[in-house]
Design an enzyme around this catalytic site. Structure first.
Site, mmCIF file in Angstrom:
data_model
loop_
_atom_site.group_PDB
_atom_site.id
_atom_site.type_symbol
_atom_site.label_atom_id
_atom_site.label_comp_id
_atom_site.label_asym_id
_atom_site.label_seq_id
_atom_site.Cartn_x
_atom_site.Cartn_y
_atom_site.Cartn_z
ATOM 1 N N HIS A 263 -4.240 -76.918 -59.589
ATOM 2 C CA HIS A 263 -3.376 -75.792 -59.754
ATOM 3 C C HIS A 263 -2.120 -76.113 -60.029
ATOM 4 O O HIS A 263 -1.742 -76.855 -61.179
ATOM 5 C CB HIS A 263 -3.732 -75.111 -58.322
ATOM 6 C CG HIS A 263 -3.158 -73.638 -58.104
ATOM 7 N ND1 HIS A 263 -2.669 -73.056 -59.344
ATOM 8 C CD2 HIS A 263 -2.904 -72.956 -57.094
ATOM 9 C CE1 HIS A 263 -2.468 -71.722 -58.984
ATOM 10 N NE2 HIS A 263 -2.613 -71.627 -57.685
ATOM 11 N N HIS A 302 -8.662 -73.442 -68.102
ATOM 12 C CA HIS A 302 -8.294 -72.612 -67.307
ATOM 13 C C HIS A 302 -9.620 -71.528 -66.977
ATOM 14 O O HIS A 302 -10.555 -71.556 -67.925
ATOM 15 C CB HIS A 302 -7.350 -71.633 -67.881
ATOM 16 C CG HIS A 302 -6.475 -70.682 -66.907
ATOM 17 N ND1 HIS A 302 -7.093 -69.469 -66.390
ATOM 18 C CD2 HIS A 302 -5.472 -71.045 -66.301
ATOM 19 C CE1 HIS A 302 -6.080 -69.101 -65.687
ATOM 20 N NE2 HIS A 302 -5.200 -70.063 -65.630
ATOM 21 N N ASP A 358 0.800 -75.878 -67.845
ATOM 22 C CA ASP A 358 1.422 -76.935 -67.178
ATOM 23 C C ASP A 358 1.458 -78.018 -68.190
ATOM 24 O O ASP A 358 2.188 -79.056 -67.961
ATOM 25 C CB ASP A 358 0.180 -77.405 -66.075
ATOM 26 C CG ASP A 358 0.655 -76.676 -64.890
ATOM 27 O OD1 ASP A 358 1.943 -76.176 -64.548
ATOM 28 O OD2 ASP A 358 -0.199 -76.090 -64.188
HETATM 29 N N1 CMC Z 1 -10.432 -81.810 -68.936
HETATM 30 C C1 CMC Z 1 -11.877 -82.210 -69.388
HETATM 31 N N2 CMC Z 1 -12.819 -81.369 -69.243
HETATM 32 C C2 CMC Z 1 -12.614 -80.086 -68.747
HETATM 33 C C3 CMC Z 1 -11.329 -79.831 -68.472
HETATM 34 C C4 CMC Z 1 -10.367 -80.705 -68.292
HETATM 35 N N3 CMC Z 1 -9.059 -80.366 -68.050
HETATM 36 N N4 CMC Z 1 -11.298 -78.380 -67.579
HETATM 37 C C5 CMC Z 1 -12.507 -78.159 -67.676
HETATM 38 N N5 CMC Z 1 -13.325 -79.139 -68.348
HETATM 39 C C6 CMC Z 1 -14.694 -79.198 -68.659
HETATM 40 C C7 CMC Z 1 -15.584 -79.280 -67.340
HETATM 41 O O1 CMC Z 1 -16.042 -80.625 -67.093
HETATM 42 C C8 CMC Z 1 -16.905 -78.574 -67.743
HETATM 43 O O2 CMC Z 1 -17.692 -79.146 -68.738
HETATM 44 P P1 CMC Z 1 -19.274 -79.104 -68.257
HETATM 45 O O3 CMC Z 1 -19.666 -77.717 -68.763
HETATM 46 O O4 CMC Z 1 -19.805 -80.089 -69.461
HETATM 47 O O5 CMC Z 1 -19.626 -79.355 -66.921
HETATM 48 C C9 CMC Z 1 -16.420 -77.253 -68.611
HETATM 49 O O6 CMC Z 1 -15.116 -77.907 -69.221
HETATM 50 C C10 CMC Z 1 -15.806 -76.041 -67.824
HETATM 51 O O7 CMC Z 1 -14.981 -76.424 -66.787
HETATM 52 P P2 CMC Z 1 -14.948 -75.796 -65.379
HETATM 53 O O8 CMC Z 1 -14.952 -77.118 -64.262
HETATM 54 O O9 CMC Z 1 -16.193 -74.920 -64.930
HETATM 55 O O10 CMC Z 1 -13.820 -75.034 -65.109
HETATM 56 P P3 CMC Z 1 -13.250 -74.488 -64.014
HETATM 57 O O11 CMC Z 1 -12.689 -72.883 -64.421
HETATM 58 O O12 CMC Z 1 -13.702 -74.530 -62.740
HETATM 59 O O13 CMC Z 1 -11.655 -75.081 -63.776
HETATM 60 C C11 CMC Z 1 -9.608 -76.086 -64.074
HETATM 61 C C12 CMC Z 1 -10.454 -74.757 -64.234
HETATM 62 C C13 CMC Z 1 -8.165 -75.323 -64.605
HETATM 63 C C14 CMC Z 1 -9.609 -76.274 -62.526
HETATM 64 C C15 CMC Z 1 -9.872 -77.071 -65.168
HETATM 65 O O14 CMC Z 1 -10.012 -76.611 -66.342
HETATM 66 C C16 CMC Z 1 -9.131 -78.134 -64.719
HETATM 67 O O15 CMC Z 1 -9.198 -79.015 -63.609
HETATM 68 N N6 CMC Z 1 -8.026 -78.573 -65.442
HETATM 69 C C17 CMC Z 1 -7.127 -79.679 -65.556
HETATM 70 C C18 CMC Z 1 -5.914 -79.057 -64.513
HETATM 71 C C19 CMC Z 1 -5.025 -78.072 -64.805
HETATM 72 O O16 CMC Z 1 -4.322 -78.175 -65.704
HETATM 73 N N7 CMC Z 1 -4.782 -77.100 -64.038
HETATM 74 C C20 CMC Z 1 -3.655 -76.016 -64.126
HETATM 75 C C21 CMC Z 1 -4.361 -75.010 -64.684
HETATM 76 S S1 CMC Z 1 -3.247 -73.593 -65.211
HETATM 77 C C22 CMC Z 1 -1.834 -73.473 -64.017
HETATM 78 C C23 CMC Z 1 -2.535 -72.861 -62.795
HETATM 79 O O17 CMC Z 1 -3.004 -71.744 -62.506
HETATM 80 O O18 CMC Z 1 -2.494 -73.507 -61.778
#
Ligand code: CMC
Length: 422
Positions: A263, A302, A358
């Site tokens: 986050h 996201h 971010d």
């Molecule tokens: N790098 C590589 N792969 C990713 C990433 C990433 N940053 N984000 C998602 N994926 C992949 C994930 O592994 C999954 O792949 P598969 O379908 O093969 O298993 C697919 O994309 C879908 O992802 P998810 O885990 O279902 O996505 P989520 O909605 O649960 O998580 C998130 C959202 C923001 C936690 C995640 O994208 C992440 O960890 N990003 C990096 C951290 C980040 O930048 N966070 C800030 C978010 S914006 C500011 C805020 O609101 O805080």
């Protein structure tokens, strides 16, 4: 087209037609038809936990609006404090309202001397600024016990002003303590963000002026972070607030949720990632590791945006204005290459992973002289009006306490064996 769904319980043949309103169906109809049968949705990915009039975003279209105003127009035309007024009270302020609001905030920005002496001084010198902030916000609860009366709108309003006003003072104090410099008192003659930058960076010997370009850029960053509907920390604020905990404890919990690298902690994690990649020609190797699941590309992806985050677009443009003053952040070229490589790669394209808010914010913060540990604290200052607006809205709605159901997956009932027979 009939905008409804029909649910049928195949065990009994009973059914109910439920209208689809704004893409949502009312779970009470489900509960009436199927008592004791619950949705299993651990990350709330398909559950609406609140009805809210504060912030609207559409992840596919890639738009964000505060109380109906597009983020691009707000970014162009209003200050962070005007946007805070909009989020908290529903409308952008008139000049008169804004002057009164600014005065209230300036007056409430001071913190009690005991706070510096007895609370802040108690932390280790290398304490992470977010740990200090989470504890400091909670500690305010002990200074303002009247905040517990969360059902009184007038009392709620005073606490909201206090929290919005004191957040920069707490943040700057945490920083000054960590670098062993004397605290700087708030200056009511300065605007919100210039005052914060002054409390952060004014040398003990004085004689410091904030560059207006930097102050404006940070103000814009605060505004872009001000609200984002039911994100993890805002949902935490609504959940904790639903137990009628006071607003200081509620916001401290929200800060805690923000701290994690998935986050708000992502801005700090992006900088650490760029430093670890180390050089332009290591980008391809790093991306390969992300694709095998060994690493995660911080600042990308996201839950809701499946398109370029509109805030990231604005921040990327603002970065150039800041770098004109501070000189270009040497990590920028690497970040740009990382984005270019990722946006052309099927792994990211097929998963609809784009830079989020971010990805570029940390580069700006670092160029302004903020240490990495302060990045998420800056996010917290920006998000404060959003947390408060949701907390206040939730209490106005007379929401019930947040209490989800659970899918039990443990052992069936079994007898306890006395300790000497185990
Ligand atoms: N790098 C590589 N792969 C990713 C990433 C990433 N940053 N984000 C998602 N994926 C992949 C994930 O592994 C999954 O792949 P598969 O379908 O093969 O298993 C697919 O994309 C879908 O992802 P998810 O885990 O279902 O996505 P989520 O909605 O649960 O998580 C998130 C959202 C923001 C936690 C995640 O994208 C992440 O960890 N990003 C990096 C951290 C980040 O930048 N966070 C800030 C978010 S914006 C500011 C805020 O609101 O805080």
């Amino acid at each position: 087209m009939n905008e409804s769904i029909t649910l049928t319980d195949n065990r009994t043949g009973a059914s109910v037609e439920v209208p689809i309103v704004n893409g949502t169906v009312d779970a009470r109809e489900w509960a009436d038809l199927l008592p004791g049968v619950y949705f299993h949705d651990p990350s709330f990915g398909t559950t609406s936990g609140a009805a809210s009039a504060i912030c609207e975003l559409d992840g596919d279209a890639g738009y964000l609006r505060y109380r109906g105003h597009p983020i691009e127009q707000l970014a162009e035309q209003v200050s962070f404090l005007e946007s805070a007024h909009l989020l908290l009270f529903g409308e952008l302020p008139t000049r008169l309202q804004f002057d009164a609001f600014t005065d209230e905030i300036a007056e409430a920005a001071f913190i009690h001397e005991n706070f510096h002496k007895r609370i802040l001084e108690g932390f280790r010198n290398d304490a992470h600024a977010m740990g200090v902030l989470v504890s400091s916000v909670a500690a305010l609860s002990t200074f303002y016990p009247e905040g517990k009366d969360v059902e009184d709108p007038t009392i709620r309003r005073s606490q909201m002003i206090r929290l919005l006003a004191k957040m920069p003072t707490l943040a700057a104090s945490a920083y000054r303590r960590s670098v062993g410099q004397p605290y700087v008192q708030p200056d009511p003659d300065l605007d919100y963000t210039t005052n914060f930058l002054t409390m952060m960076f004014r040398p003990a010997e004085g004689g410091f002026e904030v560059d207006p370009v930097l102050s404006k850029a940070l103000d814009l960053l605060f505004l872009l972070h001000a609200d984002h509907s039911q994100n993890c920390s805002t949902t935490t604020a609504r959940t904790v607030g639903s137990s009628h905990a006071d607003p200081y404890i509620t916001l401290s919990a929200a800060c805690g949720a923000l701290y994690g690298p998935r986050h708000g902690g992502a801005n700090e994690a992006v900088l650490r990632m760029l430093e670890e990649i180390g050089s332009y020609d290591q980008v391809d190797d790093f991306v390969a590791k992300v694709k095998t699941g060994e690493r995660r590309l911080m600042g990308f992806g996201h839950r809701v945006y499946k398109n370029y985050d509109p805030r990231a677009k604005i921040i990327k443009d603002a970065a150039h204005k800041v770098f004109d003053v501070t000189g270009k952040n040497p990590l920028l070229d690497m970040a740009l290459k990382l984005e270019e490589v990722a946006l052309a790669d099927d792994y990211f394209v097929s998963r609809r992973l784009y830079p989020n808010v971010d990805f570029y914010s940390g580069l700006i913060y670092e160029s302004m002289g903020f240490p990495h540990e302060m990045f998420t604290v800056l996010f917290a200052i920006g998000r404060t009006p959003g947390w408060l607006a949701h907390w206040d809205e939730m209490l106005t709605q007379n929401s019930r306490i947040a209490r989800p159901r659970q899918l039990y997956t443990g052992k069936a009932t079994r007898d306890v064996v006395p300790i000497n027979q185990r």
